[in-house]
Structure formats: structure tokens, C-alpha cells
Write an enzyme that holds these catalytic residues in place. Structure first.
Site, PDB file in Angstrom:
ATOM      1  NE  ARG A 103      38.001  29.067  38.749  1.00 51.23           N
ATOM      2  CZ  ARG A 103      38.526  27.889  38.382  1.00 51.23           C
ATOM      3  NH1 ARG A 103      38.867  27.009  39.301  1.00 51.23           N
ATOM      4  NH2 ARG A 103      38.697  27.599  37.119  1.00 51.23           N
ATOM      5  CE  LYS A 104      45.380  33.687  35.879  1.00 50.73           C
ATOM      6  NZ  LYS A 104      46.133  34.688  35.084  1.00 50.73           N
ATOM      7  CB  THR A 105      43.302  30.607  44.833  1.00 42.84           C
ATOM      8  OG1 THR A 105      42.385  29.655  44.253  1.00 42.84           O
ATOM      9  CG2 THR A 105      42.652  31.980  44.821  1.00 42.84           C
TER      10      THR A 105
END
Length: 291
Positions: A138-140
Site C-alpha cells: 500500500r506504499k502508493t
């Protein structure tokens, strides 16, 4: 041209509309200069990569009143010969082509960069005969998640959880705030229901055992070195069998494209890579009006 386009929510068109509004908040001076003469522009790829992001590119130009025809299918590996290769044609009034040019290229470049890294990681897994899942995280980029997750999928990787509502992931902050892994899992299970998996980030085998005993579905072995995770994964699986459940094991934390093969071990079900979206080189595209 894109088998994944049907996955996109209809609301993605509003996102494109908002991005266009951000880029052209008032007058389009360059558009005034070139006018509305009908033109064709060629999309060139100038660096190797996996083509990804076609639905977003198409939508940008649909909203600016242009059309796009593609020479290469999404998901194909592009290896430019003699500096560049023609990928698509954009047809429409000159000012409207240039209206969408930079936004469309920005989307395509990043989406293709992520797809390219995802494809390389998937290829490493295939060479290692790794049967587990190669996943993103979820490192977006805020506001750009849909494009980035789409790129992962085109490249052959798993998107992992899409957002905070998709799956419960209990990290160290959750555990510290509630007092223990057991309390955190019990609180999550009380509201998550039967359809939502619960994953717990664990820093040691003792924490992993506590998570399993509390009812976690997935145990993340975070920042383990390869030799330690090899043993820990087997112990986690054994503990899961002992309590009558199949527990999934995820390896995560600092794993890169260069070190991925060291974690593709028996007992590991998922390897997640923050680097699939962070510090990803973009694929180089340009759009040139034919003349």
C-alpha cells in the site's frame, strides 16, 4: 487492447477529469497558438519496459476530444530499436492533442515502470520455481493508487490490499495501542466478520505464535534475514497445523529486486515489495505530432 480495463470502476473517469482540471486551470495559451487543425501524433517508446496504462491514456484523450489507435498490446515487452519504437497514434485537433499530452504521458510512464518491475520480479519467481505470490504493498502515491495497482496487475504481480478497508493488517502501532497482539486480533475479529482476513506483522517467532493462537489468518515475518525466515516459516506452518488452521506466511521488509530470490523459500506464501512502487524508474515515452 486491455484485458484488465473491465476491472476499473466507472468513477476513474472523474479522476482523469480532475487531473485535467489541475493541469489546465484557466487559459490554454499553447492551444491557442496551434489551433484546431486536424493532426495525427505518434506515441514513441524510447526505453525498454512493459506497456501498461492504456485505459487511462485513452480516457485522457477521449475527454480532450481525440481518439487513439494502438500498435502494441498492453502487457507486451517493448525493446526500442534504433532509439525508439512507435506504439500508438493519437488523432484529433492539434490543440486538443497537446491538451492531454503531458498528463497522458505521465500516467503511461509511471504505470509502465511499475508493470516492468512487477514483471521482472515475477520472472525471478518463475526462475526460482517459487509457487507463492509476488505482491506490491500500500506504499502508493496518494491520488494515483488505482494507476499504480493497475500497473502491478499488468506486470503479473498481486496488488495486495487495495486500501485500509480491504483487509485487516495489524502492525506494531496497532499492537502497542491495544496492549498485545491477542487483544488487537480479538478486537479486529469482532468487527471484521468472516469475509475479511486478518494479518499480523511480527518481529519474532514468539509474536508469530501469539498471532496464530489469537486467530490471525496471515502472519507477516517482517525484516527477517533469509536464514532466519527459512526456519521461521516452517515453524509458523507447523504451529498453524497444530491449531487446526492453514496460516499464510508473508515475507516483507526491505526486500528488493536484487535480494528477492533469497526469500523465495519453502513455507513462504507471499513476498511483498514496497519497491514495486517506490523509486521505480519510469519508461520513457514521447508524443510527436507528425509533420
Amino acid at each position: 487492447m486491455s484485458k484488465f480495463a473491465a476491472l476499473l470502476p466507472p468513477t476513474f473517469t472523474r479522476t482523469i477529469e480532475a487531473w485535467l482540471a489541475e493541469d489546465i486551470p484557466s487559459f490554454d495559451y499553447g492551444g491557442f497558438v496551434v489551433g484546431d487543425a486536424p493532426k495525427t501524433a505518434t506515441l514513441y517508446c524510447k526505453s525498454p519496459g512493459v506497456l501498461s496504462g492504456i485505459p487511462f491514456f485513452n480516457e485522457v484523450f477521449r475527454q480532450t476530444g481525440c481518439s487513439v489507435t494502438w500498435d502494441i498490446e498492453e502487457g507486451a515487452e517493448i525493446v526500442p530499436q534504433e532509439g525508439k519504437v512507435s506504439v500508438a497514434k493519437v488523432h484529433g485537433p492539434a490543440r486538443r492533442i497537446l491538451l492531454g499530452e503531458r498528463l497522458a504521458l505521465n500516467i503511461l510512464a509511471r504505470c509502465s515502470g511499475i508493470a516492468s518491475r512487477a514483471r521482472r520480479l515475477r520472472e525471478v519467481a518463475d526462475r526460482m520455481a517459487f509457487l507463492g505470490v509476488v505482491a506490491g504493498t500500500r506504499k502508493t502515491t496518494p491520488g494515483f493508487r488505482l494507476v499504480e495497482k493497475y500497473g502491478m496487475m499488468v506486470g503479473g504481480a498481486d496488488t495486495h490490499r487495495m486500501d485500509l478497508s480491504t483487509m485487516v493488517m495489524l502492525k506494531d502501532n496497532h499492537v502497542w495501542s491495544t496492549g498485545s497482539i491477542t487483544k488487537a486480533v480479538e478486537a479486529a475479529r469482532g468487527v471484521a466478520g468472516f469475509s475479511i482476513k486478518i494479518e499480523v506483522e511480527c518481529q519474532s517467532i514468539e509474536e508469530a505464535f501469539e498471532a496464530i493462537d489469537a486467530g490471525a489468518d496471515v502472519v507477516m515475518l517482517d525484516n527477517f534475514v533469509p536464514d532466519d525466515i527459512r526456519l521461521a516459516a516452517v515453524e509458523v506452518k507447523t504451529r498453524g497445523v497444530a491449531v487446526g488452521r492453514q496460516v499464510l506466511v508473508e515475507a516483507s521488509g526491505g526486500i528488493t529486486e536484487e535480494t528477492a530470490h533469497l526469500y523465495m523459500l519453502p513455507g513462504i506464501d507471499i513476498i511483498s515489495f514496497g519497491t514495486m512502487t517506490q523509486s521505480v524508474p519510469h519508461v520513457d515515452f514521447s508524443l510527436k505530432i507528425d509533420h
